[in-house]
Design a protein around this motif. Structure first.
Motif, PDB file in Angstrom:
ATOM      1  N   PHE A 170       0.654  -1.168   0.001  1.00  0.00           N
ATOM      2  CA  PHE A 170      -0.088   0.186   0.058  1.00  0.00           C
ATOM      3  C   PHE A 170       0.800   1.425   0.081  1.00  0.00           C
ATOM      4  CE2 PHE A 170      -4.620  -0.798   0.796  1.00  0.00           C
ATOM      5  CZ  PHE A 170      -4.563  -2.230   0.323  1.00  0.00           C
ATOM      6  N   LYS A 171       2.125   1.177   0.622  1.00  0.00           N
ATOM      7  CA  LYS A 171       2.940   2.428   0.567  1.00  0.00           C
ATOM      8  C   LYS A 171       3.386   2.579  -0.818  1.00  0.00           C
ATOM      9  CE  LYS A 171       4.125   2.174   5.589  1.00  0.00           C
ATOM     10  NZ  LYS A 171       4.771   1.692   6.585  1.00  0.00           N
ATOM     11  N   PHE A 172       3.795   1.545  -1.183  1.00  0.00           N
ATOM     12  CA  PHE A 172       4.336   1.674  -2.850  1.00  0.00           C
ATOM     13  C   PHE A 172       3.389   2.045  -3.513  1.00  0.00           C
ATOM     14  CE2 PHE A 172       4.722  -0.165  -7.080  1.00  0.00           C
ATOM     15  CZ  PHE A 172       5.879   0.111  -7.436  1.00  0.00           C
ATOM     16  N   LEU A 173       2.116   1.798  -3.450  1.00  0.00           N
ATOM     17  CA  LEU A 173       0.721   2.260  -4.475  1.00  0.00           C
ATOM     18  C   LEU A 173       0.576   3.851  -4.191  1.00  0.00           C
ATOM     19  CD1 LEU A 173      -1.416  -0.700  -4.205  1.00  0.00           C
ATOM     20  CD2 LEU A 173      -0.081   0.074  -6.174  1.00  0.00           C
ATOM     21  N   GLU A 174       0.676   4.055  -2.687  1.00  0.00           N
ATOM     22  CA  GLU A 174       0.483   5.439  -2.307  1.00  0.00           C
ATOM     23  C   GLU A 174       1.764   6.524  -3.147  1.00  0.00           C
ATOM     24  OE1 GLU A 174      -1.323   7.610  -0.541  1.00  0.00           O
ATOM     25  OE2 GLU A 174      -2.706   6.448   0.396  1.00  0.00           O
ATOM     26  N   ARG A 175       2.951   5.808  -2.929  1.00  0.00           N
ATOM     27  CA  ARG A 175       4.174   6.372  -3.552  1.00  0.00           C
ATOM     28  C   ARG A 175       3.835   6.855  -4.925  1.00  0.00           C
ATOM     29  NH1 ARG A 175       9.853   4.231  -2.283  1.00  0.00           N
ATOM     30  NH2 ARG A 175       9.620   3.148  -4.139  1.00  0.00           N
ATOM     31  N   ASN A 176       2.940   5.872  -5.671  1.00  0.00           N
ATOM     32  CA  ASN A 176       2.953   6.199  -7.207  1.00  0.00           C
ATOM     33  C   ASN A 176       1.175   6.582  -7.357  1.00  0.00           C
ATOM     34  OD1 ASN A 176       5.263   4.844  -8.771  1.00  0.00           O
ATOM     35  ND2 ASN A 176       4.852   3.620  -6.926  1.00  0.00           N
ATOM     36  N   GLY A 177       1.013   7.428  -6.584  1.00  0.00           N
ATOM     37  CA  GLY A 177      -0.382   8.226  -6.699  1.00  0.00           C
ATOM     38  C   GLY A 177      -1.613   7.406  -6.487  1.00  0.00           C
ATOM     39  N   ILE A 178      -1.557   6.209  -6.076  1.00  0.00           N
ATOM     40  CA  ILE A 178      -2.964   5.629  -5.476  1.00  0.00           C
ATOM     41  C   ILE A 178      -3.507   5.868  -4.096  1.00  0.00           C
ATOM     42  CG2 ILE A 178      -3.993   3.354  -5.530  1.00  0.00           C
ATOM     43  CD1 ILE A 178      -3.251   3.945  -8.196  1.00  0.00           C
ATOM     44  N   LYS A 179      -4.778   6.318  -4.243  1.00  0.00           N
ATOM     45  CA  LYS A 179      -5.250   6.767  -2.860  1.00  0.00           C
ATOM     46  C   LYS A 179      -5.553   5.504  -1.956  1.00  0.00           C
ATOM     47  CE  LYS A 179      -7.136  11.264  -3.578  1.00  0.00           C
ATOM     48  NZ  LYS A 179      -8.143  11.671  -4.700  1.00  0.00           N
ATOM     49  N   THR A 180      -5.233   5.163  -0.747  1.00  0.00           N
ATOM     50  CA  THR A 180      -5.481   3.977  -0.201  1.00  0.00           C
ATOM     51  C   THR A 180      -5.822   4.378   1.193  1.00  0.00           C
ATOM     52  OG1 THR A 180      -3.245   3.619   1.069  1.00  0.00           O
ATOM     53  CG2 THR A 180      -3.066   3.034  -1.421  1.00  0.00           C
ATOM     54  N   HIS A 181      -6.434   3.204   1.741  1.00  0.00           N
ATOM     55  CA  HIS A 181      -7.056   3.513   3.219  1.00  0.00           C
ATOM     56  C   HIS A 181      -6.010   3.645   4.468  1.00  0.00           C
ATOM     57  CE1 HIS A 181      -7.625  -0.847   4.474  1.00  0.00           C
ATOM     58  NE2 HIS A 181      -6.610  -0.718   3.925  1.00  0.00           N
ATOM     59  N   LEU A 182      -4.651   3.077   3.879  1.00  0.00           N
ATOM     60  CA  LEU A 182      -3.629   3.066   4.745  1.00  0.00           C
ATOM     61  C   LEU A 182      -3.246   4.364   5.586  1.00  0.00           C
ATOM     62  CD1 LEU A 182      -1.525   1.063   6.384  1.00  0.00           C
ATOM     63  CD2 LEU A 182      -0.156   1.716   4.786  1.00  0.00           C
ATOM     64  N   ILE A 183      -3.116   4.751   6.840  1.00  0.00           N
ATOM     65  CA  ILE A 183      -2.812   5.802   7.541  1.00  0.00           C
ATOM     66  C   ILE A 183      -1.254   5.631   8.280  1.00  0.00           C
ATOM     67  CG2 ILE A 183      -3.156   7.173   9.565  1.00  0.00           C
ATOM     68  CD1 ILE A 183      -6.496   6.869   8.915  1.00  0.00           C
ATOM     69  N   SER A 184      -1.300   4.406   9.163  1.00  0.00           N
ATOM     70  CA  SER A 184      -0.164   4.179   9.474  1.00  0.00           C
ATOM     71  C   SER A 184       0.103   2.391   9.911  1.00  0.00           C
ATOM     72  CB  SER A 184       0.066   4.871  10.820  1.00  0.00           C
ATOM     73  OG  SER A 184      -0.951   4.690  11.773  1.00  0.00           O
TER      74      SER A 184
END
Ligand code: ATP
Ligand code: TYD
Length: 241
Positions: free
Chosen positions: A57-71
């Motif tokens: 999920f962090k990798f996807l976030e880094r590539n512009g995907i909005k994910t539910h992961l906060i921490s």
């Protein structure tokens, strides 16, 4: 102890005191297969799937995907955005495995010439059956064509990113399942998990043998060892995540 919101087969969700729009997602050591309601227990599985999913999920976030992961930390729990989850399970397939072999011309392990997206009705009492896109649009998405387009675009983009993510650690992505939801601003967000439980992951360094849940489904090896190997490679390659 936090109050339980939902007790699932692979995860539980807990309320967080004082927060309305965040929940704790706790990954369990249990794993179900063969349509058998009784789970198998692999001690430590929850921590491993949680870590895999957090990195992905962090990798996807880094590539512009909005994910539910906060921490997340080194435990089996994550803090995530509380969403209204859509009643669909989305699968994207790059190779033919599993369910599709019973209802298509594909042969097992065949590479699809183009990625294929399929929708399942997320309803345990029916066993998550395949549904038509017409049913999805008209009866599950309230005829919201724009949202449907966005869901498909997001799913294919996630597929591209996951192929790249796993290729870099010598793993071939066969297929995967995702869930999505809407936050309070009605934004489309990637939810749930992405791990060996929800993907077919084949080892390029070992004759394309599974490192995923197929180890259990096909009774060909220790599923937890497979997941640990996926996580070991992720931690080396993506130590910055
Ligand atoms: P289901 O068949 O409904 O997916 P399950 O028991 O097979 O349930 P689990 O993974 O064990 O699935 O349970 C996790 C549950 O939490 C799922 O129902 C999933 O849709 C839900 N969920 C995942 N992420 C979120 C989120 N951010 N907000 C709200 N619910 C979520
Ligand atoms: P699929 O071939 O439809 O189902 P199965 O092989 O379990 O009969 O599964 C495609 C991919 O999506 C596979 O990696 C497993 C994953 N998946 C889930 O994790 N949960 C689900 O409810 C479904 C339908 C699929």
């Amino acid at each position: 102890v936090n109050q339980l919101l939902y007790d699932g087969k692979a995860k539980s969700l807990y309320f967080i005191d004082g927060k309305d729009d965040e929940v704790l997602q706790a990954f369990k050591d249990s794993i179900t297969a063969f349509n058998n309601p009784k789970p198998y227990i692999f001690e430590g599985k929850g921590v491993v799937t949680c870590q895999i999913s957090s990195h992905v999920f962090k990798f996807l976030e880094r590539n512009g995907i909005k994910t539910h992961l906060i921490s997340s930390n080194d435990s089996a729990t994550q803090v995530v955005q509380k969403l209204d989850i859509l009643k669909i399970e989305i699968t994207v397939r790059n190779y033919a495995f599993g369910n599709i072999l019973k209802r298509s011309h594909f042969i097992k392990g065949e590479k699809l010439s183009e990625p294929l997206i399929e929708f399942m009705y997320k309803e345990d009492k029916f066993g998550d059956p395949l549904i038509s896109e017409d049913y999805v649009l008209k009866y599950l998405l309230n005829n919201n064509e724009e949202l449907f387009k966005e869901i498909k675009k997001l799913s294919f983009r996630i597929n591209e990113l996951l192929i790249e993510f796993f290729k870099a650690i010598d793993i071939t992505l066969g297929d995967f399942k995702i869930e999505v939801g809407l936050n309070k601003d009605k934004e489309l967000i990637l939810a749930d998990e992405i791990s060996g439980d929800t993907c077919r992951l084949r080892d390029n360094l070992n004759n394309l043998l599974p490192l995923d849940k197929d180890l259990l489904r096909e009774d060909i090896g220790n599923v937890l060892d497979g997941y640990k190997e996926i996580l070991r490679r992720i931690k080396i390659k993506y130590s910055d995540l």
